[in-house]
Design a protein around this motif. Structure first.
Motif, PDB file in Angstrom:
ATOM      1  N   PRO A 149     -54.398  57.001  83.576  1.00 33.53           N
ATOM      2  CA  PRO A 149     -53.830  56.758  82.232  1.00 33.53           C
ATOM      3  C   PRO A 149     -54.791  57.155  81.117  1.00 33.53           C
ATOM      4  O   PRO A 149     -54.353  57.642  80.064  1.00 33.53           O
ATOM      5  CB  PRO A 149     -53.571  55.245  82.221  1.00 33.53           C
ATOM      6  CG  PRO A 149     -53.500  54.841  83.646  1.00 33.53           C
ATOM      7  CD  PRO A 149     -54.418  55.768  84.383  1.00 33.53           C
ATOM      8  N   ARG A 150     -56.100  56.972  81.326  1.00 31.01           N
ATOM      9  CA  ARG A 150     -57.064  57.375  80.295  1.00 31.01           C
ATOM     10  C   ARG A 150     -57.078  58.893  80.154  1.00 31.01           C
ATOM     11  O   ARG A 150     -57.146  59.425  79.043  1.00 31.01           O
ATOM     12  CB  ARG A 150     -58.463  56.850  80.659  1.00 31.01           C
ATOM     13  CG  ARG A 150     -58.561  55.341  80.693  1.00 31.01           C
ATOM     14  CD  ARG A 150     -59.995  54.851  80.686  1.00 31.01           C
ATOM     15  NE  ARG A 150     -60.728  55.204  81.873  1.00 31.01           N
ATOM     16  CZ  ARG A 150     -60.804  54.466  82.957  1.00 31.01           C
ATOM     17  NH1 ARG A 150     -60.160  53.308  83.008  1.00 31.01           N
ATOM     18  NH2 ARG A 150     -61.527  54.852  83.995  1.00 31.01           N
ATOM     19  N   GLN A 152     -54.583  60.929  80.810  1.00 27.77           N
ATOM     20  CA  GLN A 152     -53.341  61.340  80.174  1.00 27.77           C
ATOM     21  C   GLN A 152     -53.340  61.057  78.673  1.00 27.77           C
ATOM     22  O   GLN A 152     -52.790  61.841  77.886  1.00 27.77           O
ATOM     23  CB  GLN A 152     -52.155  60.651  80.854  1.00 27.77           C
ATOM     24  CG  GLN A 152     -51.872  61.164  82.248  1.00 27.77           C
ATOM     25  CD  GLN A 152     -50.632  60.545  82.863  1.00 27.77           C
ATOM     26  OE1 GLN A 152     -49.977  59.691  82.271  1.00 27.77           O
ATOM     27  NE2 GLN A 152     -50.318  60.961  84.079  1.00 27.77           N
ATOM     28  N   SER A 153     -53.980  59.968  78.272  1.00 29.67           N
ATOM     29  CA  SER A 153     -54.017  59.661  76.833  1.00 29.67           C
ATOM     30  C   SER A 153     -54.882  60.673  76.079  1.00 29.67           C
ATOM     31  O   SER A 153     -54.561  61.050  74.946  1.00 29.67           O
ATOM     32  CB  SER A 153     -54.528  58.234  76.605  1.00 29.67           C
ATOM     33  OG  SER A 153     -55.879  58.122  76.975  1.00 29.67           O
ATOM     34  N   ARG A 209     -55.268  63.840  77.020  1.00 27.45           N
ATOM     35  CA  ARG A 209     -54.451  65.055  76.975  1.00 27.45           C
ATOM     36  C   ARG A 209     -53.355  64.946  75.914  1.00 27.45           C
ATOM     37  O   ARG A 209     -53.037  65.928  75.238  1.00 27.45           O
ATOM     38  CB  ARG A 209     -53.822  65.336  78.344  1.00 27.45           C
ATOM     39  CG  ARG A 209     -54.807  65.819  79.396  1.00 27.45           C
ATOM     40  CD  ARG A 209     -54.079  66.424  80.591  1.00 27.45           C
ATOM     41  NE  ARG A 209     -53.380  67.633  80.213  1.00 27.45           N
ATOM     42  CZ  ARG A 209     -53.922  68.853  80.241  1.00 27.45           C
ATOM     43  NH1 ARG A 209     -55.175  69.012  80.608  1.00 27.45           N
ATOM     44  NH2 ARG A 209     -53.206  69.903  79.883  1.00 27.45           N
ATOM     45  N   ALA A 210     -52.787  63.772  75.759  1.00 27.98           N
ATOM     46  CA  ALA A 210     -51.704  63.590  74.780  1.00 27.98           C
ATOM     47  C   ALA A 210     -52.192  63.835  73.361  1.00 27.98           C
ATOM     48  O   ALA A 210     -51.430  64.279  72.494  1.00 27.98           O
ATOM     49  CB  ALA A 210     -51.124  62.181  74.903  1.00 27.98           C
ATOM     50  N   VAL A 211     -53.476  63.579  73.117  1.00 29.61           N
ATOM     51  CA  VAL A 211     -54.028  63.770  71.779  1.00 29.61           C
ATOM     52  C   VAL A 211     -54.553  65.195  71.588  1.00 29.61           C
ATOM     53  O   VAL A 211     -54.282  65.842  70.566  1.00 29.61           O
ATOM     54  CB  VAL A 211     -55.164  62.752  71.518  1.00 29.61           C
ATOM     55  CG1 VAL A 211     -55.877  63.052  70.199  1.00 29.61           C
ATOM     56  CG2 VAL A 211     -54.620  61.339  71.525  1.00 29.61           C
ATOM     57  N   LYS A 266     -51.932  68.911  74.237  1.00 31.45           N
ATOM     58  CA  LYS A 266     -50.522  68.548  74.343  1.00 31.45           C
ATOM     59  C   LYS A 266     -49.713  69.542  75.164  1.00 31.45           C
ATOM     60  O   LYS A 266     -48.659  69.207  75.685  1.00 31.45           O
ATOM     61  CB  LYS A 266     -49.920  68.409  72.940  1.00 31.45           C
ATOM     62  CG  LYS A 266     -50.552  67.280  72.150  1.00 31.45           C
ATOM     63  CD  LYS A 266     -49.958  67.176  70.766  1.00 31.45           C
ATOM     64  CE  LYS A 266     -50.640  66.071  69.983  1.00 31.45           C
ATOM     65  NZ  LYS A 266     -50.132  65.945  68.621  1.00 31.45           N
TER      66      LYS A 266
END
Length: 199
Positions: free
Chosen positions: A77-78, A80-81, A83-85, A88
């Motif tokens: 999850p860390r 992915q977070s 990458r989300a920022v 993208k």
């Protein structure tokens, strides 16, 4: 003999894996808690990456990450977070392409997130002037029937694959527990270039 989290491995003296075992045994004895305890988890994850095959590199570099499925699940999850920022789209994080601004911004947060992994990161550089990874110039007798599954491999690629497997074997023997499952993820280079190279 065992020092905390490292179980000393039976190796031949004055070999690369023997020296590696001796050094890890020494570190584990001198610095308690220096190596991770990975034996309580049911599944280990091994990642490996290789570089330096291009002509202008003086070294072949072998990098390994050893962690547990539980620790990876906590880290995912860390990752992915971050990458989300910063990433993208579907681009890969690559040190070769760090001129890209998005990758530059993602590097610090990704490394900080990865620092939470319970595991071992190990990188070994081998000078290309070294004539062989093994005691003899070539340990391979490709006329031996035991090597028939590898008859289409180039000797240099097969030697590299055997070296990687030796290194992984020492890491598993030193840090793993009996009956742990092991999942190995390897770079798509010459030793895993196509389906025929995979078991």
């Amino acid at each position: 003999m065992s020092y905390g989290t490292w179980r000393s491995v039976a190796t031949l003296p004055r070999t690369f894996v023997g020296l590696m075992n001796d050094e890890l045994s020494r570190l584990a004895a001198k610095y308690e808690g220096n190596l991770p305890d990975l034996r309580s988890d049911s599944t280990l994850l091994l990642g490996s990456d290789y570089s330096g095959e291009h002509d202008d590199s003086p070294y072949l570099v072998f990098s390994f990450l050893m962690t547990t499925l539980e620790s990876w699940s906590e880290w995912e999850p860390r990752r992915q977070s971050v990458r989300a920022v910063h990433l993208k789209d579907s681009r890969r994080m690559s040190f070769k392409q760090l001129r890209d601004r998005n990758r530059q911004h993602a590097l610090g947060p990704l490394l900080e997130a990865a620092n939470g992994l319970r595991g071992l990161s190990l990188t070994i550089a081998v000078n290309k002037k070294c004539p062989s990874f093994f005691a003899e110039p070539s340990p391979l007798d490709l006329t031996n029937p035991a090597f028939m599954p590898y008859e289409k491999w180039k000797p240099s690629v097969l030697t590299k694959a055997l070296f990687v497997v030796h290194l992984l074997g020492v890491l598993l023997a030193g840090l793993a527990a009996p009956r742990q499952d092991v999942l190995w993820f390897t770079d798509e280079d010459s030793i895993a270039a196509n389906d025929d190279r995979l078991p």
